[in-house]
Design an enzyme around this catalytic site. Sequence first.
Site, PDB file in Angstrom:
ATOM      1  N   LYS A 267      -0.245   3.735  -2.574  1.00 26.06           N
ATOM      2  CA  LYS A 267      -1.314   4.731  -2.480  1.00 26.06           C
ATOM      3  C   LYS A 267      -0.792   6.171  -2.454  1.00 26.06           C
ATOM      4  O   LYS A 267      -1.546   7.105  -2.726  1.00 26.06           O
ATOM      5  CB  LYS A 267      -2.190   4.437  -1.263  1.00 26.06           C
ATOM      6  CG  LYS A 267      -2.968   3.127  -1.388  1.00 26.06           C
ATOM      7  CD  LYS A 267      -3.880   2.887  -0.191  1.00 26.06           C
ATOM      8  CE  LYS A 267      -4.735   1.644  -0.369  1.00 26.06           C
ATOM      9  NZ  LYS A 267      -4.030   0.394  -0.056  1.00 26.06           N
TER      10      LYS A 267
ATOM     11  N   SER B 110      -5.520   3.316   4.718  1.00 33.44           N
ATOM     12  CA  SER B 110      -5.113   2.367   3.677  1.00 33.44           C
ATOM     13  C   SER B 110      -6.298   1.574   3.141  1.00 33.44           C
ATOM     14  O   SER B 110      -6.198   0.373   2.895  1.00 33.44           O
ATOM     15  CB  SER B 110      -4.029   1.414   4.207  1.00 33.44           C
ATOM     16  OG  SER B 110      -3.186   0.989   3.161  1.00 33.44           O
TER      17      SER B 110
ATOM     18  N   SER C 213       0.793  -1.239   0.000  1.00 37.34           N
ATOM     19  CA  SER C 213       0.000   0.000   0.000  1.00 37.34           C
ATOM     20  C   SER C 213       0.821   1.283   0.000  1.00 37.34           C
ATOM     21  O   SER C 213       0.247   2.375  -0.024  1.00 37.34           O
ATOM     22  CB  SER C 213      -0.951   0.008   1.201  1.00 37.34           C
ATOM     23  OG  SER C 213      -2.013  -0.887   0.975  1.00 37.34           O
TER      24      SER C 213
END
Length: 325
Positions: A98, A152, A95
């Site tokens: 992101k 997240s 993640s």
Amino acid sequence: MKTKLTNLLAICAALALGSLSASVPAEAATAAKQPPRAKAKAKVKARPAKKVEKQAEAQDPDNLLLQSSAVVVQDQSSGDVLFEKNSDAVLPIASITKLMTAMVVLDARLPLNETLNIGQEDVDTLKGTRSRLKVGAHLSREDMLLLALMASENRAASALARHYPGGNTAFIEAMNHKAAAIGLKDTRFEDPTGLTAANVSSARDLTKMVAAASHYPLIRELSTTGERTLLIDGRPIAYHNTNMLVRSPASGWEIAVSKTGYIREAGKCLVMQAWLNNRPVVIVLLDSWGKLTRIGDANRIKRWIENASAVGSRPSAALGRRPAG
């Protein structure tokens, strides 16, 4: 006597011939072994991780003993790499992706107050992760960014890409274009969430990505929000930052950008831009094996830099290092 002398000379000659003949196969064996030895040397050369580990050990008199597999600590102002370990290893980044997702969304200058919806396409069928964002839920683009960066939230990140002009395919192309534009040489994206292990980068590349993200005020704000309760289709839902160093005021950290990541293939990951000794420092920790290992590593780095300042010296690993890039 003459016979004995003759016999002795014959024995000596035989020994000399034996030594000579023995030396010939030995040299031949050495010559035969040279290609494998050269090959072994080539293998070592092709594995810079070992070399970097030795450099890190040599520059680690304070025994940092970081457990993350790949690490870079960089003074963002000067570009000096203060510490690195396996910095060029290309690994899944989960993640951490992101941060790039957010930059691409903001670069498009799409209305932040526009309402987006969670669709069936946003449900994770790859890893089967859960989400409190139900299919059909509605949120503003800014709140989707908040949940993607702070909590997240995978469905939020997926929805952001799906509502991009041209859809998910165009979004991923924009992610890779942005990566190239900011000089990321080891980085490749195939989805906006990080759920796929095909999203890869190196710790050295990620210092550039974190530095780039730090120039977006909204990314700084949203990624370091400790907690937020959102009213989603009439129902309040509380979300918390996935980085406990952000959530805890007692941690003593001044964090400007934060993102965590985890999938099995990537291990526990953490990237931050933080202010240490009144200087912006980028910290990248990849593939930590334990639940709290990345947090422990971050705290060890913080103490190391602060202790060096307290005694009026720079962190030893900074000496003679080149800027990242």
